[in-house]
Design an enzyme around this catalytic site. Structure first.
Site, PDB file in Angstrom:
ATOM      1  N   GLU A 167       0.817  -1.230   0.000  1.00  0.00           N
ATOM      2  CA  GLU A 167       0.000   0.000   0.000  1.00  0.00           C
ATOM      3  C   GLU A 167       0.847   1.276   0.000  1.00  0.00           C
ATOM      4  O   GLU A 167       0.720   2.118   0.880  1.00  0.00           O
ATOM      5  CB  GLU A 167      -0.986  -0.020   1.187  1.00  0.00           C
ATOM      6  CG  GLU A 167      -1.914  -1.219   1.118  1.00  0.00           C
ATOM      7  CD  GLU A 167      -2.981  -1.248   2.207  1.00  0.00           C
ATOM      8  OE1 GLU A 167      -2.933  -0.411   3.123  1.00  0.00           O
ATOM      9  OE2 GLU A 167      -3.868  -2.114   2.132  1.00  0.00           O
ATOM     10  N   ASN A 208       2.528  -4.590  -3.391  1.00  0.00           N
ATOM     11  CA  ASN A 208       1.127  -5.002  -3.265  1.00  0.00           C
ATOM     12  C   ASN A 208       0.288  -3.767  -2.927  1.00  0.00           C
ATOM     13  O   ASN A 208       0.691  -2.942  -2.110  1.00  0.00           O
ATOM     14  CB  ASN A 208       1.063  -6.021  -2.105  1.00  0.00           C
ATOM     15  CG  ASN A 208      -0.239  -6.766  -1.984  1.00  0.00           C
ATOM     16  OD1 ASN A 208      -0.705  -7.350  -2.957  1.00  0.00           O
ATOM     17  ND2 ASN A 208      -0.822  -6.778  -0.793  1.00  0.00           N
ATOM     18  N   HIS A 244      -9.936  -5.949  -3.169  1.00  0.00           N
ATOM     19  CA  HIS A 244     -11.042  -5.820  -2.208  1.00  0.00           C
ATOM     20  C   HIS A 244     -12.179  -5.110  -2.950  1.00  0.00           C
ATOM     21  O   HIS A 244     -12.267  -3.879  -2.956  1.00  0.00           O
ATOM     22  CB  HIS A 244     -10.601  -5.016  -0.981  1.00  0.00           C
ATOM     23  CG  HIS A 244      -9.566  -5.729  -0.173  1.00  0.00           C
ATOM     24  ND1 HIS A 244      -9.830  -6.910   0.495  1.00  0.00           N
ATOM     25  CD2 HIS A 244      -8.259  -5.462   0.065  1.00  0.00           C
ATOM     26  CE1 HIS A 244      -8.736  -7.324   1.119  1.00  0.00           C
ATOM     27  NE2 HIS A 244      -7.765  -6.460   0.865  1.00  0.00           N
ATOM     28  N   GLU A 272      -5.746 -10.541  -2.322  1.00  0.00           N
ATOM     29  CA  GLU A 272      -6.616 -10.416  -1.135  1.00  0.00           C
ATOM     30  C   GLU A 272      -8.088 -10.342  -1.538  1.00  0.00           C
ATOM     31  O   GLU A 272      -8.863  -9.554  -0.996  1.00  0.00           O
ATOM     32  CB  GLU A 272      -6.233  -9.164  -0.320  1.00  0.00           C
ATOM     33  CG  GLU A 272      -4.765  -9.126   0.071  1.00  0.00           C
ATOM     34  CD  GLU A 272      -4.392  -7.946   0.967  1.00  0.00           C
ATOM     35  OE1 GLU A 272      -5.306  -7.262   1.463  1.00  0.00           O
ATOM     36  OE2 GLU A 272      -3.189  -7.730   1.164  1.00  0.00           O
ATOM     37  N   ASP A 274     -11.839 -10.230  -2.066  1.00  0.00           N
ATOM     38  CA  ASP A 274     -13.168 -10.369  -1.471  1.00  0.00           C
ATOM     39  C   ASP A 274     -14.097  -9.388  -2.182  1.00  0.00           C
ATOM     40  O   ASP A 274     -13.644  -8.559  -2.980  1.00  0.00           O
ATOM     41  CB  ASP A 274     -13.202 -10.214   0.067  1.00  0.00           C
ATOM     42  CG  ASP A 274     -12.446  -9.023   0.617  1.00  0.00           C
ATOM     43  OD1 ASP A 274     -12.351  -8.000  -0.084  1.00  0.00           O
ATOM     44  OD2 ASP A 274     -11.962  -9.097   1.768  1.00  0.00           O
TER      45      ASP A 274
HETATM   46  C1  XIL Z   1      -6.354  -6.673   7.686  1.00  0.00           C
HETATM   47  C2  XIL Z   1      -6.570  -7.863   8.596  1.00  0.00           C
HETATM   48  O1  XIL Z   1      -7.317  -8.853   7.936  1.00  0.00           O
HETATM   49  C3  XIL Z   1      -7.289  -7.409   9.839  1.00  0.00           C
HETATM   50  O2  XIL Z   1      -7.402  -8.475  10.758  1.00  0.00           O
HETATM   51  C4  XIL Z   1      -6.551  -6.257  10.482  1.00  0.00           C
HETATM   52  O3  XIL Z   1      -7.277  -5.764  11.580  1.00  0.00           O
HETATM   53  C5  XIL Z   1      -6.342  -5.137   9.488  1.00  0.00           C
HETATM   54  O4  XIL Z   1      -5.680  -5.651   8.348  1.00  0.00           O
HETATM   55  N1  XIL Z   1      -5.108  -4.905   3.097  1.00  0.00           N
HETATM   56  C6  XIL Z   1      -4.027  -5.617   3.578  1.00  0.00           C
HETATM   57  C7  XIL Z   1      -4.209  -6.528   4.737  1.00  0.00           C
HETATM   58  O5  XIL Z   1      -2.939  -5.586   2.999  1.00  0.00           O
HETATM   59  O6  XIL Z   1      -3.059  -6.608   5.525  1.00  0.00           O
HETATM   60  C8  XIL Z   1      -5.380  -6.113   5.579  1.00  0.00           C
HETATM   61  O7  XIL Z   1      -5.565  -7.079   6.599  1.00  0.00           O
HETATM   62  C9  XIL Z   1      -6.614  -5.941   4.720  1.00  0.00           C
HETATM   63  C10 XIL Z   1      -6.407  -4.870   3.699  1.00  0.00           C
END
Ligand code: XIL
Length: 486
Positions: A167, A208, A244, A272, A274
């Site tokens: 990020e 990422n 996401h 990641e 979802d």
């Molecule tokens: C999230 C975790 O799933 C949570 O448990 C935590 O509280 C916050 O982080 N992007 C990412 C991940 O790169 O590391 C994040 O994970 C979700 C968004």
């Protein structure tokens, strides 16, 4: 505190219900029995691997006690990312004091299930202990290098890839002005990559980010950075697209965007995935979510250099979404009880898990009884209660049955016999073997759910087609003893 800006939400999907669940897909789709040390036949994992990509998930150490969750994780997925256990605040909460225990537990689970592992993450502005933020700029590079070297050396040889920097961009494509940028400018990225390569030369090194899945200012920034790093010979192997998504909003430029990165000689991965929606979910949204998942899977398969995709978390019950986006959730392929949702079947379909394009071993459980399932002895009679949950649509249904042991002795190996309404034909099952396909059926436990303590219960389910009567199953008996109606 996690502070990812909330992407703009568009109109909710209002389309007509169109759940595309084919019987063939179900027959091939993760129908246990599973090899507990590896992929279930017809699982997401085995279907993906047969196509040359991986399908992964993410778990945290608190998830390890949840049998329903770990069963799905260990049988359906071939790649594992720790959700929090390799982040800076977990690994090095105070300067020079490292704790690899939580991360090691996730690695051990992955190794026990022959999964690939993804390290997440070495350098990130979030979940960064405050001592790093408070360091004088002149000390940040040393702290960053030490953190990367110690962590990547600890996991050396065990990981497929590291998200070295996570990020790094703002939405408009400028660099995020975090502690690393403030101390070193944009050069911290190359420095982090070089340091990681020196510590673990075998791990693929990734950048990422989120909201870089489509063509936009932020993905342009990632593209320009990746191109520049490659041209300077900086060790960058891949770009991770968090994905996401909000239901119905998978960017139409996903494929074109991934392809411009692979054209640089990089691999790409969906890291990641979802696909969230307002709670409670409705069936049109769940159907749209299925189309979204299928779209992402199909796109990865179509892009040479897309090595795989990972969902973030296993099921809706353990998803991070409700805690971060209040009122939203239902973003994964598994519901709150780890039952597959339309997105699961759509993903299986997209991976070719159908009879027109069979998976390596799409044996429906409706026609097989594994020899490993113990046949209950006649003395294993039990008092029982069965509750049913039924979801129906015009030509099909799914039914989930929960069997409770109301007796005073433990049931060790179970066979539940029951009657299906006329015209119903079972096309697939989960958490049990079920057969024959119609009439009076018997469901038998699998290796991991054969024991029901007094007062305890087990759940299994099946999918069926129907010709008009979508009523529930009935006339239950457990190990030969008639169960009372719930
Ligand atoms: C999230 C975790 O799933 C949570 O448990 C935590 O509280 C916050 O982080 N992007 C990412 C991940 O790169 O590391 C994040 O994970 C979700 C968004």
């Amino acid at each position: 505190m996690f502070r990812t800006p909330r992407p703009r939400r568009s109109h909710r999907a209002l389309g007509a219900l169109a759940v595309s669940v084919t019987a063939a897909a179900v027959a091939a789709a993760g129908l246990l029995p599973a090899d507990q040390a590896g992929a279930a036949a017809g699982s997401l994992r085995s279907l993906a691997e047969a196509k040359g990509i991986y399908f992964g998930t993410a778990i945290g150490q608190g998830d390890l006690d949840n049998t329903a969750l770990t069963t799905v994780a260990g049988t359906q997925f071939g790649m594992l990312t720790p959700t929090n256990e390799m982040k800076w605040d977990s690994v090095e909460p105070s300067p020079g004091s490292f704790d690899f225990g939580p991360g090691d537990r996730i690695v051990a689970f992955g190794q026990a299930h022959s999964m690939k592992l993804r390290g997440h993450t070495l350098v990130w502005h979030n979940q960064l202990p405050s001592w790093v933020d408070k360091l004088p700029a002149s000390q940040v590079q040393t702290a960053m290098r030490n953190h990367i070297t110690t962590t990547a050396t600890h996991y050396k040889g065990k990981l497929y890839a590291w998200d070295v920097v996570n990020e790094l961009f703002n939405e408009n494509g400028t660099f995020r002005e975090d502690a690393f940028y403030r101390a070193m400018g944009t050069g911290y990225v190359a420095d982090a990559l070089r340091t990681a390569r020196a510590a673990d030369p075998g791990a693929k090194l990734y950048l990422n980010d989120y909201n870089i899945e489509g063509l936009n200012a932020k993905s342009d920034a990632m593209y320009n950075l990746a191109k520049s790093l490659k041209s300077q010979g900086v060790p960058l192997d891949g770009v991770g697209f968090q994905a996401h998504f909000v239901v119905g909003q998978v960017p139409s430029s996903l494929k074109a965007n991934l392809e411009r990165f692979t054209a640089l000689g990089l691999e790409v991965a969906v890291t990641e995935l979802d696909d969230r929606m307002q709670l409670p979910p409705d069936s049109a949204e769940l159907a749209q979510q299925g189309r979204d998942y299928a779209n992402v899977v199909t796109t990865c398969l179509a892009v040479k250099g897309c090595v795989g995709l990972s969902q973030w978390d296993v099921g809706d019950a353990d998803s991070w979404i409700p805690g971060t986006f209040p009122g939203e959730g239902a973003g994964t392929m598994y519901d709150n009880n780890y039952r597959p949702k339309p997105a699961y079947y759509a993903s299986v379909d997209a991976l070719g898990g159908s009879t027109s394009n069979p998976s390596p071993s799409p044996t429906p459980t409706t026609t097989s009884t594994p020899t490993s399932t113990p046949t209950p002895k006649p003395t294993d009679g039990a008092a029982c209660k069965v509750t049913a949950e039924l979801n129906t649509w015009n030509t099909g249904l799914t039914e989930n049955l929960t069997v409770t042991n109301t007796g005073s002795s433990t049931v060790d190996g179970w066979a539940l016999s029951f009657a299906l309404p006329g015209g119903q034909t079972v096309t697939g099952a989960w958490n049990a073997t079920v057969g024959p396909a119609a009439g009076r059926l018997t469901a038998r436990n699998l290796g991991y759910n054969g024991t029901i303590a007094p007062g305890g219960s087990v759940s299994f389910g099946f999918q069926a087609t129907h010709t008009g009567n979508a009523g529930p199953a009935g006339q239950f008996s457990l190990n030969g003893v008639v169960c009372r109606a719930a």
